[in-house]
Design a protein around this motif. Structure first.
Motif, PDB file in Angstrom:
ATOM      1  N   GLU A  72       0.843  -1.214   0.000  1.00 16.39           N
ATOM      2  CA  GLU A  72       0.000   0.000   0.000  1.00 16.39           C
ATOM      3  C   GLU A  72       0.867   1.248   0.000  1.00 16.39           C
ATOM      4  O   GLU A  72       0.590   2.233  -0.663  1.00 16.39           O
ATOM      5  CB  GLU A  72      -0.854   0.032   1.277  1.00 16.39           C
ATOM      6  CG  GLU A  72      -1.958  -0.979   1.327  1.00 16.39           C
ATOM      7  CD  GLU A  72      -3.308  -0.369   0.969  1.00 16.39           C
ATOM      8  OE1 GLU A  72      -3.580   0.746   1.436  1.00 16.39           O
ATOM      9  OE2 GLU A  72      -4.061  -1.022   0.223  1.00 16.39           O
ATOM     10  N   SER A  73       1.963   1.163   0.759  1.00 19.22           N
ATOM     11  CA  SER A  73       2.838   2.331   0.939  1.00 19.22           C
ATOM     12  C   SER A  73       3.741   2.567  -0.277  1.00 19.22           C
ATOM     13  O   SER A  73       4.511   3.515  -0.298  1.00 19.22           O
ATOM     14  CB  SER A  73       3.696   2.113   2.179  1.00 19.22           C
ATOM     15  OG  SER A  73       4.378   0.879   2.054  1.00 19.22           O
ATOM     16  N   GLY A  74       3.681   1.676  -1.276  1.00 16.45           N
ATOM     17  CA  GLY A  74       4.502   1.854  -2.472  1.00 16.45           C
ATOM     18  C   GLY A  74       5.450   0.690  -2.683  1.00 16.45           C
ATOM     19  O   GLY A  74       5.298  -0.375  -2.076  1.00 16.45           O
TER      20      GLY A  74
END
Ligand code: C5P
Length: 225
Positions: A72-74
């Motif tokens: 989700e954070s990349g």
């Protein structure tokens, strides 16, 4: 609709990675940060400690598993199953990465991995040799530049507390040194592909860069394969 490969090259601090990530998000493409791969190999060598050369080096590199996973954070970078995403941004890795990435066996292994990751298309890949060596036939090639002052200011703003002792002048010197090493190496040096579009980002906002590259990409995507 056809999926294309977008190659974004340029010197350190030119805004490639932020731009590439945002362009990928807009198009629903995968962002591939190739600098992170060279940084992971550099970390492995630093942790190994003793210098390695010749056949031993080829064997050492072949034994490493560098992976990019998407959270989700990349994008997260893994070295032999360990998440090294933050560790590879530390000063010891940054100051050694240009030396390690100039080693031909390291480049051969990473280029093969990058080509394999993008074999389905639909990627935005940033680095130094993407439009020249990794994907010379990429449908869209961008070469991003910016003045050394603008790049140093940006890098300064990005740095975590670990490197806060550096001045803007120190950062500018480190960037210039890395550019010089990356541009003068024998194997796939940092250079603009003949058919790359140059974008000077010195006085341009990230939003404007993203807008321009996304528009260029949409034009290329619309061309039948
Ligand atoms: O993009 P980033 O600054 O994280 O890249 C770190 C280093 O990795 C560069 O200074 C360069 O030496 C190397 N690199 C490379 N080829 C690429 C991407 C990065 O040689 N395609």
């Amino acid at each position: 609709m056809r999926t294309i490969i977008i190659a974004i090259d340029g010197p350190a601090g030119s805004g490639k990675s932020t731009t590439a990530r945002l362009v990928a998000a807009r198009l629903g493409y995968t962002y591939i940060d190739t600098g992170a791969m060279y940084r992971a190999i550099t970390l492995a060598m630093l942790e190994h400690g003793a210098p390695i050369s010749g056949d031993m080096l080829a064997e050492f590199v072949a034994g490493l598993n560098v992976e990019l996973r998407y959270a989700e954070s990349g994008q997260r970078t893994y070295l032999n199953g360990r998440d090294v995403s933050e560790r590879i941004r530390h000063a010891d890795v940054t100051s050694d990465v240009s030396r390690v990435s100039a080693i031909p066996v390291v480049r051969t292994a990473m280029v093969a991995l990058q080509q394999q990751l993008a074999r389905q298309g639909g990627v935005v890949m940033d680095g130094r040799d993407i439009g020249t060596v990794v994907f010379p036939d990429a449908e869209l090639k961008i070469f991003m530049t910016a003045s050394i002052e603008a790049r140093a200011q940006r890098r300064m703003a990005e740095l975590g507390s670990e490197q806060n002792s550096f001045s803007v002048e120190d950062i500018a010197m480190q960037l210039a040194l890395r550019d010089e090493m990356d541009s003068s190496r024998d194997t796939s040096p940092l250079t603009k592909a003949d058919d790359a579009i140059v974008i000077d980002t010195s006085g341009v906002t990230i939003e404007e860069q993203v807008e321009r590259i996304t528009a260029l990409a949409r034009e290329r995507i619309a061309i039948p394969a």
